[in-house]
Scaffold this motif. Structure first.
Motif, PDB file in Angstrom:
ATOM      1  N   ARG A   1      66.289  58.415  22.097  1.00  0.00           N
ATOM      2  CA  ARG A   1      65.850  59.816  22.116  1.00  0.00           C
ATOM      3  C   ARG A   1      66.724  60.664  21.201  1.00  0.00           C
ATOM      4  O   ARG A   1      66.230  61.524  20.472  1.00  0.00           O
ATOM      5  N   ALA A   2      68.040  60.422  21.211  1.00  0.00           N
ATOM      6  CA  ALA A   2      68.952  61.178  20.338  1.00  0.00           C
ATOM      7  C   ALA A   2      68.658  60.888  18.868  1.00  0.00           C
ATOM      8  O   ALA A   2      68.653  61.806  18.036  1.00  0.00           O
TER       9      ALA A   2
ATOM     10  N   ARG B   1      65.755  59.921  17.557  1.00  0.00           N
ATOM     11  CA  ARG B   1      64.481  60.552  17.204  1.00  0.00           C
ATOM     12  C   ARG B   1      64.640  62.069  17.059  1.00  0.00           C
ATOM     13  O   ARG B   1      64.038  62.679  16.188  1.00  0.00           O
ATOM     14  N   ARG B   2      65.489  62.658  17.903  1.00  0.00           N
ATOM     15  CA  ARG B   2      65.772  64.094  17.786  1.00  0.00           C
ATOM     16  C   ARG B   2      66.449  64.388  16.451  1.00  0.00           C
ATOM     17  O   ARG B   2      66.123  65.363  15.771  1.00  0.00           O
ATOM     18  N   GLN B   3      67.377  63.518  16.063  1.00  0.00           N
ATOM     19  CA  GLN B   3      68.086  63.684  14.796  1.00  0.00           C
ATOM     20  C   GLN B   3      67.119  63.573  13.613  1.00  0.00           C
ATOM     21  O   GLN B   3      67.199  64.349  12.658  1.00  0.00           O
TER      22      GLN B   3
ATOM     23  N   LYS C   1      63.896  64.232  13.691  1.00  0.00           N
ATOM     24  CA  LYS C   1      63.060  65.437  13.713  1.00  0.00           C
ATOM     25  C   LYS C   1      63.802  66.617  13.090  1.00  0.00           C
ATOM     26  O   LYS C   1      63.247  67.370  12.290  1.00  0.00           O
ATOM     27  N   GLU C   2      65.086  66.777  13.433  1.00  0.00           N
ATOM     28  CA  GLU C   2      65.883  67.864  12.870  1.00  0.00           C
ATOM     29  C   GLU C   2      66.036  67.699  11.351  1.00  0.00           C
ATOM     30  O   GLU C   2      65.996  68.688  10.615  1.00  0.00           O
TER      31      GLU C   2
END
Length: 95
Positions: free
Chosen positions: A69-70, A72-74, A76-77
């Motif tokens: 999840r981290a 994928r968040r990175q 996306k950012e």
């Protein structure tokens, strides 16, 4: 290497659940459920899957899910940053 190693990243989330085994005379039939047991919930195609996670591995599997999840968040950012830079370039070119 006899032990199967876990991947560094796994899709999904680990949830703890109380379960009913379904045996007629069992205590859980009267509401005193078994558990809690760890399960990993994840999507495979359009289907939601549920996979039992042994208690000894629950912490490692939880960390692997959080790592994904981290990551994928990175990503996306990073894409958001790229879009902002691209928008600034286009704005500068049009003026």
């Amino acid at each position: 290497d006899s032990a199967k190693t876990l991947p560094k990243m796994l899709p999904g989330v680990v949830c703890w659940q109380w379960v009913c085994c379904g045996r007629v005379g069992c205590r859980c039939a009267k509401g005193n459920l078994h558990g809690p047991y760890a399960y990993r919930f994840f999507r495979q195609g359009n289907r939601l899957r549920k996979e039992y996670v042994p208690t000894a591995l629950a912490h490692q599997v939880t960390e692997a899910c959080e790592a994904r999840r981290a990551f994928r968040r990175q990503i996306k950012e990073s894409w958001d940053d790229w879009r902002n830079v691209l928008a600034q370039i286009r704005e500068a070119e049009s003026s």
